[in-house]
Design a protein around this motif. Sequence first.
Motif, PDB file in Angstrom:
ATOM      1  N   VAL A  89      38.897  37.020  36.316  1.00 24.68           N
ATOM      2  CA  VAL A  89      39.548  37.125  35.008  1.00 24.68           C
ATOM      3  C   VAL A  89      41.064  37.313  35.074  1.00 24.68           C
ATOM      4  CG1 VAL A  89      37.458  38.037  33.925  1.00 24.68           C
ATOM      5  CG2 VAL A  89      39.174  39.622  34.799  1.00 24.68           C
ATOM      6  N   ALA A  90      41.605  37.672  36.213  1.00 25.08           N
ATOM      7  CA  ALA A  90      43.041  37.935  36.318  1.00 25.08           C
ATOM      8  C   ALA A  90      43.820  36.636  36.497  1.00 25.08           C
ATOM      9  CB  ALA A  90      43.321  38.872  37.487  1.00 25.08           C
ATOM     10  N   GLY A  91      45.082  36.674  36.106  1.00 24.55           N
ATOM     11  CA  GLY A  91      45.947  35.515  36.319  1.00 24.55           C
ATOM     12  C   GLY A  91      46.196  35.283  37.803  1.00 24.55           C
ATOM     13  N   ASP A  92      46.363  36.356  38.554  1.00 23.38           N
ATOM     14  CA  ASP A  92      46.533  36.286  40.007  1.00 23.38           C
ATOM     15  C   ASP A  92      45.230  36.773  40.649  1.00 23.38           C
ATOM     16  OD1 ASP A  92      47.340  36.332  42.637  1.00 23.38           O
ATOM     17  OD2 ASP A  92      48.751  37.994  42.399  1.00 23.38           O
ATOM     18  N   PRO A  93      44.430  35.879  41.218  1.00 23.82           N
ATOM     19  CA  PRO A  93      43.111  36.271  41.742  1.00 23.82           C
ATOM     20  C   PRO A  93      43.162  37.347  42.824  1.00 23.82           C
ATOM     21  CG  PRO A  93      43.319  33.883  41.723  1.00 23.82           C
ATOM     22  CD  PRO A  93      44.654  34.446  41.350  1.00 23.82           C
ATOM     23  N   VAL A  94      44.181  37.328  43.675  1.00 28.33           N
ATOM     24  CA  VAL A  94      44.265  38.318  44.749  1.00 28.33           C
ATOM     25  C   VAL A  94      44.533  39.700  44.175  1.00 28.33           C
ATOM     26  CG1 VAL A  94      45.537  39.012  46.809  1.00 28.33           C
ATOM     27  CG2 VAL A  94      44.993  36.602  46.442  1.00 28.33           C
ATOM     28  N   GLN A  95      45.514  39.786  43.299  1.00 28.52           N
ATOM     29  CA  GLN A  95      45.827  41.075  42.685  1.00 28.52           C
ATOM     30  C   GLN A  95      44.657  41.553  41.829  1.00 28.52           C
ATOM     31  OE1 GLN A  95      49.307  41.091  40.236  1.00 28.52           O
ATOM     32  NE2 GLN A  95      49.407  43.317  40.153  1.00 28.52           N
ATOM     33  N   GLY A  96      44.011  40.657  41.120  1.00 33.36           N
ATOM     34  CA  GLY A  96      42.854  41.015  40.307  1.00 33.36           C
ATOM     35  C   GLY A  96      41.711  41.542  41.158  1.00 33.36           C
ATOM     36  N   ALA A  97      41.499  40.931  42.329  1.00 34.88           N
ATOM     37  CA  ALA A  97      40.430  41.389  43.222  1.00 34.88           C
ATOM     38  C   ALA A  97      40.739  42.768  43.780  1.00 34.88           C
ATOM     39  CB  ALA A  97      40.241  40.392  44.363  1.00 34.88           C
ATOM     40  N   ILE A  98      42.003  43.015  44.105  1.00 34.90           N
ATOM     41  CA  ILE A  98      42.378  44.325  44.647  1.00 34.90           C
ATOM     42  C   ILE A  98      42.197  45.417  43.603  1.00 34.90           C
ATOM     43  CG2 ILE A  98      44.333  45.693  45.487  1.00 34.90           C
ATOM     44  CD1 ILE A  98      45.315  43.087  46.870  1.00 34.90           C
ATOM     45  N   VAL A  99      42.731  45.193  42.421  1.00 39.91           N
ATOM     46  CA  VAL A  99      42.624  46.202  41.357  1.00 39.91           C
ATOM     47  C   VAL A  99      41.170  46.364  40.922  1.00 39.91           C
ATOM     48  CG1 VAL A  99      43.285  46.750  38.986  1.00 39.91           C
ATOM     49  CG2 VAL A  99      44.989  45.853  40.578  1.00 39.91           C
ATOM     50  N   GLY A 100      40.483  45.259  40.715  1.00 35.37           N
ATOM     51  CA  GLY A 100      39.078  45.325  40.299  1.00 35.37           C
ATOM     52  C   GLY A 100      38.200  45.985  41.342  1.00 35.37           C
ATOM     53  N   GLY A 101      38.461  45.707  42.617  1.00 33.81           N
ATOM     54  CA  GLY A 101      37.690  46.328  43.686  1.00 33.81           C
ATOM     55  C   GLY A 101      37.906  47.821  43.760  1.00 33.81           C
ATOM     56  N   ALA A 102      39.160  48.249  43.592  1.00 35.34           N
ATOM     57  CA  ALA A 102      39.453  49.687  43.632  1.00 35.34           C
ATOM     58  C   ALA A 102      38.804  50.417  42.463  1.00 35.34           C
ATOM     59  CB  ALA A 102      40.960  49.908  43.622  1.00 35.34           C
ATOM     60  N   VAL A 103      38.952  49.865  41.270  1.00 34.21           N
ATOM     61  CA  VAL A 103      38.354  50.498  40.089  1.00 34.21           C
ATOM     62  C   VAL A 103      36.826  50.490  40.192  1.00 34.21           C
ATOM     63  CG1 VAL A 103      38.065  50.268  37.584  1.00 34.21           C
ATOM     64  CG2 VAL A 103      40.324  49.992  38.609  1.00 34.21           C
ATOM     65  N   GLY A 104      36.274  49.388  40.637  1.00 34.03           N
ATOM     66  CA  GLY A 104      34.819  49.293  40.781  1.00 34.03           C
ATOM     67  C   GLY A 104      34.273  50.251  41.826  1.00 34.03           C
TER      68      GLY A 104
END
Length: 87
Positions: free
Chosen positions: A38-53
Amino acid sequence: MKKILTILLLTTALGACSQTEKGAAVGGLGGAAIGAAVAGDPVQGAIVGGAVGAVAGALIGHASESGQCRYRDRHGRVYVDRCPDGY
């Protein structure tokens, strides 16, 4: 074939984990996948989403272990038993 072996290895390894550890692993993987999608930048989205998850999954997993503590004996074996009073 590599993907199947990797998934098999990870699921086998999770079998020995506590609910908190399982929750963190599943939450982190799920959060990273959703964040990347869902993020515009997939790498940054994966990092943030992974940490929150991972944090959310660990909290949910820990809540399901109420009154249970993990112990390690002198031989390195891990077991779960009731927590001491006042813990």
